[in-house]
Design a protein around this motif. Structure first.
Motif, PDB file in Angstrom:
ATOM      1  N   ARG A   1       3.571   5.060   6.329  1.00  0.00           N
ATOM      2  CA  ARG A   1       2.202   5.194   6.806  1.00  0.00           C
ATOM      3  C   ARG A   1       2.109   4.647   8.215  1.00  0.00           C
ATOM      4  O   ARG A   1       2.874   3.767   8.606  1.00  0.00           O
ATOM      5  N   GLN A   2       1.158   5.207   8.942  1.00  0.00           N
ATOM      6  CA  GLN A   2       0.898   4.737  10.296  1.00  0.00           C
ATOM      7  C   GLN A   2      -0.591   4.724  10.540  1.00  0.00           C
ATOM      8  O   GLN A   2      -1.254   5.759  10.454  1.00  0.00           O
TER       9      GLN A   2
ATOM     10  N   SER B   1       7.225   1.420   6.361  1.00  0.00           N
ATOM     11  CA  SER B   1       7.679   1.960   5.085  1.00  0.00           C
ATOM     12  C   SER B   1       6.794   1.424   3.970  1.00  0.00           C
ATOM     13  O   SER B   1       6.487   0.232   3.936  1.00  0.00           O
ATOM     14  N   VAL B   2       6.378   2.299   3.086  1.00  0.00           N
ATOM     15  CA  VAL B   2       5.505   1.913   1.990  1.00  0.00           C
ATOM     16  C   VAL B   2       6.279   1.822   0.671  1.00  0.00           C
ATOM     17  O   VAL B   2       6.158   0.842  -0.056  1.00  0.00           O
ATOM     18  N   SER B   3       7.065   2.847   0.397  1.00  0.00           N
ATOM     19  CA  SER B   3       7.774   2.875  -0.874  1.00  0.00           C
ATOM     20  C   SER B   3       8.908   3.890  -0.808  1.00  0.00           C
ATOM     21  O   SER B   3       8.874   4.820   0.001  1.00  0.00           O
TER      22      SER B   3
ATOM     23  N   ALA C   1       6.724  -1.940  -0.281  1.00  0.00           N
ATOM     24  CA  ALA C   1       6.353  -2.950   0.697  1.00  0.00           C
ATOM     25  C   ALA C   1       5.535  -4.026  -0.013  1.00  0.00           C
ATOM     26  O   ALA C   1       4.812  -3.738  -0.974  1.00  0.00           O
ATOM     27  N   ASP C   2       5.636  -5.247   0.459  1.00  0.00           N
ATOM     28  CA  ASP C   2       4.897  -6.347  -0.168  1.00  0.00           C
ATOM     29  C   ASP C   2       3.401  -6.075  -0.185  1.00  0.00           C
ATOM     30  O   ASP C   2       2.703  -6.473  -1.121  1.00  0.00           O
ATOM     31  N   SER C   3       2.909  -5.404   0.823  1.00  0.00           N
ATOM     32  CA  SER C   3       1.475  -5.175   0.963  1.00  0.00           C
ATOM     33  C   SER C   3       0.915  -4.223  -0.098  1.00  0.00           C
ATOM     34  O   SER C   3      -0.298  -4.172  -0.295  1.00  0.00           O
ATOM     35  N   VAL C   4       1.793  -3.467  -0.778  1.00  0.00           N
ATOM     36  CA  VAL C   4       1.291  -2.506  -1.767  1.00  0.00           C
ATOM     37  C   VAL C   4       1.802  -2.787  -3.173  1.00  0.00           C
ATOM     38  O   VAL C   4       1.405  -2.097  -4.122  1.00  0.00           O
TER      39      VAL C   4
ATOM     40  N   PHE D   1       0.394   0.247  -5.778  1.00  0.00           N
ATOM     41  CA  PHE D   1       0.938   1.597  -5.602  1.00  0.00           C
ATOM     42  C   PHE D   1       2.088   1.814  -6.576  1.00  0.00           C
ATOM     43  O   PHE D   1       2.848   0.884  -6.877  1.00  0.00           O
ATOM     44  N   THR D   2       2.228   3.068  -7.034  1.00  0.00           N
ATOM     45  CA  THR D   2       3.323   3.437  -7.923  1.00  0.00           C
ATOM     46  C   THR D   2       3.939   4.741  -7.447  1.00  0.00           C
ATOM     47  O   THR D   2       3.226   5.741  -7.296  1.00  0.00           O
ATOM     48  N   ILE D   3       5.229   4.720  -7.218  1.00  0.00           N
ATOM     49  CA  ILE D   3       5.943   5.929  -6.795  1.00  0.00           C
ATOM     50  C   ILE D   3       6.667   6.528  -7.992  1.00  0.00           C
ATOM     51  O   ILE D   3       7.147   5.799  -8.872  1.00  0.00           O
TER      52      ILE D   3
END
Length: 121
Positions: free
Chosen positions: A36-37, A45-47, A59-62, A66-68
């Motif tokens: 994401r940007q 990087s998110v997942s 990522a720690d922030s999600v 969030f679930t991939i």
């Protein structure tokens, strides 16, 4: 050639949910990573999910929100986003890793066009 297309973005209130999809033009034999940007910020990087779905990173922030997942029969990777926060507002894109596991090195020619996620009341 592998091409990826994202969908599922939109406007949602804080605390809401969205499910993003990353559909591949051919069977994705590689790990797939979501990024994401946000405006004025670097891409992050998110997942990531490995080709067989066994290795998953966040990522720690999600983490915890969030679930991939992936459905190789549909050539699609999903990102379920719950408990969304205004800080999650960004353009979300997916890309294919160079390996079948999450190496952190993506194929430059695999990027999708991105989908906008806006979290606002």
């Amino acid at each position: 050639q592998l091409q990826l297309e994202e969908s599922g973005g939109g406007l949602v209130q804080p605390g809401g949910s969205l499910r993003l999809s990353c559909r591949a033009s051919i069977v994705p034999l590689y790990a797939i990573e979501w990024f994401r940007q946000a405006p004025g910020k670097e891409r992050e990087s998110v997942s990531c999910i490995s080709s067989n779905g066994v290795e998953i990173t966040y990522a720690d922030s999600v983490k915890g929100r969030f679930t991939i997942s992936r459905d190789n029969a549909r050539n699609t990777v999903y990102l379920q986003m719950d408990s969304l926060e205004p800080e999650d507002t960004a353009v979300y894109s997916c890309a294919a890793d160079r390996e079948y596991f999450c190496s952190g090195s993506v194929r430059a020619d695999s990027w999708g066009q991105g989908t906008q996620v806006t979290v606002s009341s």
